[in-house]
Design a protein around this motif. Structure first.
Motif, PDB file in Angstrom:
ATOM      1  N   MET A   1       4.818   2.535   1.085  1.00 57.33           N
ATOM      2  CA  MET A   1       4.800   1.023   2.361  1.00 57.33           C
ATOM      3  C   MET A   1       3.693   1.946   3.577  1.00 57.33           C
ATOM      4  SD  MET A   1       4.794  -1.709   2.480  1.00 57.33           S
ATOM      5  CE  MET A   1       5.779  -2.393   1.642  1.00 57.33           C
ATOM      6  N   ASP A   2       4.689   2.731   4.188  1.00 55.65           N
ATOM      7  CA  ASP A   2       4.147   3.642   5.087  1.00 55.65           C
ATOM      8  C   ASP A   2       2.427   4.290   5.285  1.00 55.65           C
ATOM      9  OD1 ASP A   2       5.860   3.337   7.147  1.00 55.65           O
ATOM     10  OD2 ASP A   2       7.154   5.015   6.506  1.00 55.65           O
ATOM     11  N   GLU A   3       2.534   4.230   3.910  1.00 52.02           N
ATOM     12  CA  GLU A   3       0.861   5.315   3.604  1.00 52.02           C
ATOM     13  C   GLU A   3      -0.017   4.212   2.925  1.00 52.02           C
ATOM     14  OE1 GLU A   3      -1.387   7.208  -0.598  1.00 52.02           O
ATOM     15  OE2 GLU A   3       0.903   7.340  -0.147  1.00 52.02           O
ATOM     16  N   LYS A   4       0.257   3.332   3.035  1.00 51.74           N
ATOM     17  CA  LYS A   4      -0.692   1.957   2.480  1.00 51.74           C
ATOM     18  C   LYS A   4      -0.689   1.488   3.538  1.00 51.74           C
ATOM     19  CE  LYS A   4      -1.497   2.221  -2.031  1.00 51.74           C
ATOM     20  NZ  LYS A   4      -2.236   3.467  -2.463  1.00 51.74           N
ATOM     21  N   ILE A   5       0.252   0.961   4.910  1.00 53.00           N
ATOM     22  CA  ILE A   5      -0.798   0.332   6.132  1.00 53.00           C
ATOM     23  C   ILE A   5      -1.017   1.182   6.994  1.00 53.00           C
ATOM     24  CG2 ILE A   5       0.920  -0.048   8.379  1.00 53.00           C
ATOM     25  CD1 ILE A   5       3.413  -1.068   6.574  1.00 53.00           C
ATOM     26  N   ARG A   6      -1.021   2.380   7.151  1.00 54.90           N
ATOM     27  CA  ARG A   6      -1.759   3.672   7.349  1.00 54.90           C
ATOM     28  C   ARG A   6      -3.143   3.687   7.145  1.00 54.90           C
ATOM     29  NH1 ARG A   6       3.233   7.275   7.788  1.00 54.90           N
ATOM     30  NH2 ARG A   6       2.035   8.452   5.258  1.00 54.90           N
ATOM     31  N   ALA A   7      -3.237   3.884   5.342  1.00 52.35           N
ATOM     32  CA  ALA A   7      -4.023   3.526   4.654  1.00 52.35           C
ATOM     33  C   ALA A   7      -5.456   2.574   5.629  1.00 52.35           C
ATOM     34  CB  ALA A   7      -4.397   3.898   3.837  1.00 52.35           C
ATOM     35  N   VAL A   8      -5.066   1.283   6.224  1.00 50.37           N
ATOM     36  CA  VAL A   8      -5.724   0.216   6.328  1.00 50.37           C
ATOM     37  C   VAL A   8      -6.800   0.032   7.311  1.00 50.37           C
ATOM     38  CG1 VAL A   8      -5.648  -1.791   6.967  1.00 50.37           C
ATOM     39  CG2 VAL A   8      -3.792  -1.616   5.428  1.00 50.37           C
ATOM     40  N   GLU A   9      -6.149   0.962   8.521  1.00 49.26           N
ATOM     41  CA  GLU A   9      -7.091   1.410   9.815  1.00 49.26           C
ATOM     42  C   GLU A   9      -8.239   1.838   8.929  1.00 49.26           C
ATOM     43  OE1 GLU A   9      -7.352   3.043  14.283  1.00 49.26           O
ATOM     44  OE2 GLU A   9      -5.468   2.197  13.206  1.00 49.26           O
ATOM     45  N   GLY A  10      -7.938   3.332   8.143  1.00 46.20           N
ATOM     46  CA  GLY A  10      -9.102   4.331   7.459  1.00 46.20           C
ATOM     47  C   GLY A  10      -9.850   3.299   6.243  1.00 46.20           C
ATOM     48  N   ILE A  11      -9.334   2.861   6.392  1.00 50.83           N
ATOM     49  CA  ILE A  11     -10.444   1.936   4.330  1.00 50.83           C
ATOM     50  C   ILE A  11     -10.779   1.686   5.309  1.00 50.83           C
ATOM     51  CG2 ILE A  11     -10.284   1.130   3.016  1.00 50.83           C
ATOM     52  CD1 ILE A  11      -7.426   1.421   1.666  1.00 50.83           C
ATOM     53  N   ILE A  12     -10.332   0.184   6.778  1.00 47.62           N
ATOM     54  CA  ILE A  12     -11.544  -0.819   6.983  1.00 47.62           C
ATOM     55  C   ILE A  12     -12.470   0.033   8.196  1.00 47.62           C
ATOM     56  CG2 ILE A  12     -11.779  -2.619   9.023  1.00 47.62           C
ATOM     57  CD1 ILE A  12      -9.086  -3.109   6.964  1.00 47.62           C
ATOM     58  N   GLY A  13     -12.115   1.374   8.596  1.00 45.96           N
ATOM     59  CA  GLY A  13     -13.129   2.285   9.827  1.00 45.96           C
ATOM     60  C   GLY A  13     -13.742   0.859  11.063  1.00 45.96           C
ATOM     61  N   PRO A  14     -14.353   1.490  11.415  1.00 43.20           N
ATOM     62  CA  PRO A  14     -15.173   1.049  12.296  1.00 43.20           C
ATOM     63  C   PRO A  14     -15.859  -0.238  12.387  1.00 43.20           C
ATOM     64  CG  PRO A  14     -16.927   2.554  11.539  1.00 43.20           C
ATOM     65  CD  PRO A  14     -15.616   3.151  10.165  1.00 43.20           C
ATOM     66  N   LEU A  15     -15.396  -0.844  11.293  1.00 44.00           N
ATOM     67  CA  LEU A  15     -15.583  -1.911  10.632  1.00 44.00           C
ATOM     68  C   LEU A  15     -14.591  -3.411  11.949  1.00 44.00           C
ATOM     69  CD1 LEU A  15     -17.110  -3.091   7.031  1.00 44.00           C
ATOM     70  CD2 LEU A  15     -18.420  -2.809   9.605  1.00 44.00           C
ATOM     71  N   TYR A  16     -13.215  -2.660  12.097  1.00 38.38           N
ATOM     72  CA  TYR A  16     -12.280  -3.277  13.013  1.00 38.38           C
ATOM     73  C   TYR A  16     -12.732  -3.097  13.972  1.00 38.38           C
ATOM     74  CZ  TYR A  16      -7.346  -3.247  11.290  1.00 38.38           C
ATOM     75  OH  TYR A  16      -6.254  -3.656  10.325  1.00 38.38           O
ATOM     76  N   LYS A  17     -13.758  -2.938  14.481  1.00 42.87           N
ATOM     77  CA  LYS A  17     -14.658  -3.043  16.256  1.00 42.87           C
ATOM     78  C   LYS A  17     -14.924  -4.523  15.896  1.00 42.87           C
ATOM     79  CE  LYS A  17     -14.410   1.903  17.616  1.00 42.87           C
ATOM     80  NZ  LYS A  17     -15.245   2.633  18.513  1.00 42.87           N
ATOM     81  N   VAL A  18     -15.679  -5.062  14.466  1.00 45.69           N
ATOM     82  CA  VAL A  18     -16.492  -5.888  14.472  1.00 45.69           C
ATOM     83  C   VAL A  18     -16.174  -6.907  14.176  1.00 45.69           C
ATOM     84  CG1 VAL A  18     -18.937  -6.661  13.178  1.00 45.69           C
ATOM     85  CG2 VAL A  18     -19.317  -4.075  13.695  1.00 45.69           C
ATOM     86  N   PHE A  19     -14.285  -6.879  13.827  1.00 44.67           N
ATOM     87  CA  PHE A  19     -14.095  -7.957  12.840  1.00 44.67           C
ATOM     88  C   PHE A  19     -12.759  -7.666  13.481  1.00 44.67           C
ATOM     89  CE2 PHE A  19     -16.852  -7.633   9.625  1.00 44.67           C
ATOM     90  CZ  PHE A  19     -18.114  -8.435   9.851  1.00 44.67           C
ATOM     91  N   PRO A  20     -12.146  -7.507  15.144  1.00 41.25           N
ATOM     92  CA  PRO A  20     -11.374  -7.449  15.629  1.00 41.25           C
ATOM     93  C   PRO A  20     -10.019  -7.901  15.215  1.00 41.25           C
ATOM     94  CG  PRO A  20     -12.465  -8.615  17.192  1.00 41.25           C
ATOM     95  CD  PRO A  20     -13.427  -7.858  15.869  1.00 41.25           C
ATOM     96  N   LYS A  21      -9.722  -9.040  14.672  1.00 39.38           N
ATOM     97  CA  LYS A  21      -8.927 -10.525  14.519  1.00 39.38           C
ATOM     98  C   LYS A  21      -8.911 -10.350  12.789  1.00 39.38           C
ATOM     99  CE  LYS A  21      -9.164 -13.491  18.474  1.00 39.38           C
ATOM    100  NZ  LYS A  21      -9.931 -14.372  19.203  1.00 39.38           N
ATOM    101  N   ALA A  22      -9.529 -10.090  11.921  1.00 45.25           N
ATOM    102  CA  ALA A  22      -9.811 -10.378  10.693  1.00 45.25           C
ATOM    103  C   ALA A  22      -8.598  -8.801   9.743  1.00 45.25           C
ATOM    104  CB  ALA A  22     -10.871  -9.695   9.906  1.00 45.25           C
ATOM    105  N   LYS A  23      -8.018  -8.988   9.068  1.00 43.33           N
ATOM    106  CA  LYS A  23      -7.665  -8.050   8.519  1.00 43.33           C
ATOM    107  C   LYS A  23      -6.360  -8.619   7.256  1.00 43.33           C
ATOM    108  CE  LYS A  23      -3.628  -9.927  11.718  1.00 43.33           C
ATOM    109  NZ  LYS A  23      -2.414 -10.043  12.656  1.00 43.33           N
TER     110      LYS A  23
END
Length: 481
Positions: free
Chosen positions: A173-195
């Motif tokens: 579970m920790d591995e998959k939660i940490r992987a979310v930010e790496g998978i989405i990458g810089p697009l997190y800044k484009v869609f800050p509220k989407a997850k």
């Protein structure tokens, strides 16, 4: 001379640039601009003349490739026939296709030359074209970004879904939660509220898994303790209680095994600490009169109808007697239960042989069943047995009393307040009975409870089985890992 020639060769290979510095003021002070001085310098240095001459010629000069790349967009919807590799042909087709007069534009061997008039028109046409082209480009790019983001979100969601399906692996579970930010990458800044839709649920589940992870570490540590302290027992009891409140959380096989081991370890610790307590402080539990639940001896003696002999009755309240007690030894206020208590004592005397009765086994079974059926009488039943096996002058009567105590303790146990008095009385039993009675007590308290009391016919068999069992209770030994 050779060095001079080398220097001149180096200079010829460079593209010279003329730089003219203009002084803003004569005082050499910052943030001070004297316009007449600057105009005078520009005029006398010939800058204005150079600009005038440049305007008379072709001030705008782009290479064929630069011009074609920059202005081929002004003819919207036009399919150019010229090869993209032939930049000069593309430039000619751009000017020819445009609905403007570009006759003054000169196309040289390497460059396209034009003046300010043509530059303004070309710039205007390009801006108009971009107004319609750029939104299309933006639409395509934004669509592509959204689709790529959706793919990444789905990938992250699938990973979290897998971890949720496994359910009990906090490391995954920790591995998959940490992987979310790496998978989405810089697009997190484009869609800050989407997850990922299941991210919050996964984090909440991870918090629950952390509870069992911490409990696992506690169980692992405390189930290895052989000589526990009270603080360790308290810690383990709290951990087991917390685990019992969180049984809805998925657990690993290891955690389930440690939980069951911890539950047995709690029992072992309770027994171990209680035995050490009795070893050190057992003297205060040997006298039945110290039990707070016992009736006051004077009150007990007053229940005798005939006043004669009340003093002796008061003195011998906690010792063997061959006569029925006038009232319950313990503080029973209910008259019906008090009557059952005195009848139970009569049945006990009949079973032990202190009172003649044609069916002593039936009397013994009745005595035990009164305690099974009435939980309020259980301390009273044990108190009567302690009384009748204390200072008993008849060995046969005492033996039958101890035998009946073995059946009672195999059927039910006293209250926690009275337990230590009963356990200390066990230690005064003859032969191997102290350990046998203690083991029977642990088995009855912590094991499966009997659903009913013994019958008269089963009483002898229960006593024989008790005497033949020399093994310690499994609860009084440290549970094996």
């Amino acid at each position: 001379r050779g060095q001079l020639n080398d220097l001149m060769s180096t200079l010829y290979e460079t593209e010279s640039r003329y730089i003219r510095c203009v002084k803003p003021n004569n005082d050499q002070m910052p943030n001070k601009f004297e316009a007449p001085l600057v105009v005078e310098q520009l005029r006398y240095s010939g800058v204005f003349e150079a600009v005038k001459i440049r305007k008379q010629g072709y001030p705008f000069r782009l290479t064929h490739r630069q011009f074609a790349f920059r202005y081929r967009c002004i003819n919207q919807g036009h399919n150019y026939r010229a090869s993209t590799r032939d930049d000069e042909a593309v430039c000619r087709e751009v000017l020819k296709t445009a609905r403007q007069d570009f006759s003054d534009v000169a196309i040289g061997k390497t460059r396209v030359l034009y003046r300010a008039k043509e530059h303004k028109i070309l710039k205007l046409l390009r801006n108009l074209a971009l107004e319609s082209i750029v939104p299309v480009c933006q639409k395509v790019i934004r669509g592509g970004i959204h689709r790529e983001y959706a793919r990444r979100i789905e990938k992250a969601t699938a990973g979290l879904r897998h971890a949720m399906k496994v359910g009990n692996d906090i490391d995954l579970m920790d591995e998959k939660i940490r992987a979310v930010e790496g998978i989405i990458g810089p697009l997190y800044k484009v869609f800050p509220k989407a997850k990922p839709v299941n991210l919050d649920k996964a984090k909440a589940h991870r918090v629950k898994l952390k509870i069992w992870k911490d409990l696992e570490a506690t169980f692992e540590r405390l189930t290895k303790v052989n000589n526990p302290s009270q603080s360790q027992l308290d810690e383990l009891e709290n951990a087991v209680a917390e685990a019992s409140d969180n049984l809805d959380i998925p657990r690993t096989d290891r955690q389930n095994k440690l939980f069951e081991l911890a539950r047995r370890q709690v029992i072992y610790m309770q027994i171990k600490i209680n035995e050490e307590h009795l070893d050190k402080n057992g003297a205060k539990y040997r006298d039945l009169r110290a039990f707070r639940g016992l009736r006051d001896p004077k009150e007990y003696a007053k229940k005798k109808v005939i006043p004669l002999g009340r003093g002796k009755l008061e003195e011998g309240m906690c010792s063997w007697a061959k006569t029925k007690i006038p009232t319950a030894l313990t503080r029973i206020q209910d008259k019906a239960l008090d009557k059952i208590a005195t009848q139970s004592h009569l049945a006990l005397l009949s079973y032990m042989g202190d009172k003649k009765n044609p069916n002593p086994e039936e009397m013994g079974a009745r005595f035990v069943n009164n305690g099974v059926q009435h939980s309020e009488l259980r301390d009273e039943i044990f108190a009567q047995l302690i009384k009748q096996t204390t200072n008993n002058p008849n060995p046969a009567s005492a033996e039958r009393g101890w035998d009946l105590l073995s059946v009672v303790v195999s059927s039910f146990v006293p209250s926690e307040d009275f337990a230590n008095f009963v356990k200390m009385h066990f230690r005064s039993a003859p032969g191997d009975m102290p350990q046998q009675l203690t083991s029977a007590y642990h088995t009855t308290k912590y094991g499966e409870k009997p659903t009913s009391g013994p019958s008269a016919g089963a009483l002898t068999g229960m006593i024989s089985s008790f005497k033949s069992n020399k093994e310690r209770s499994r609860f009084s030994t440290m549970p094996s890992r």
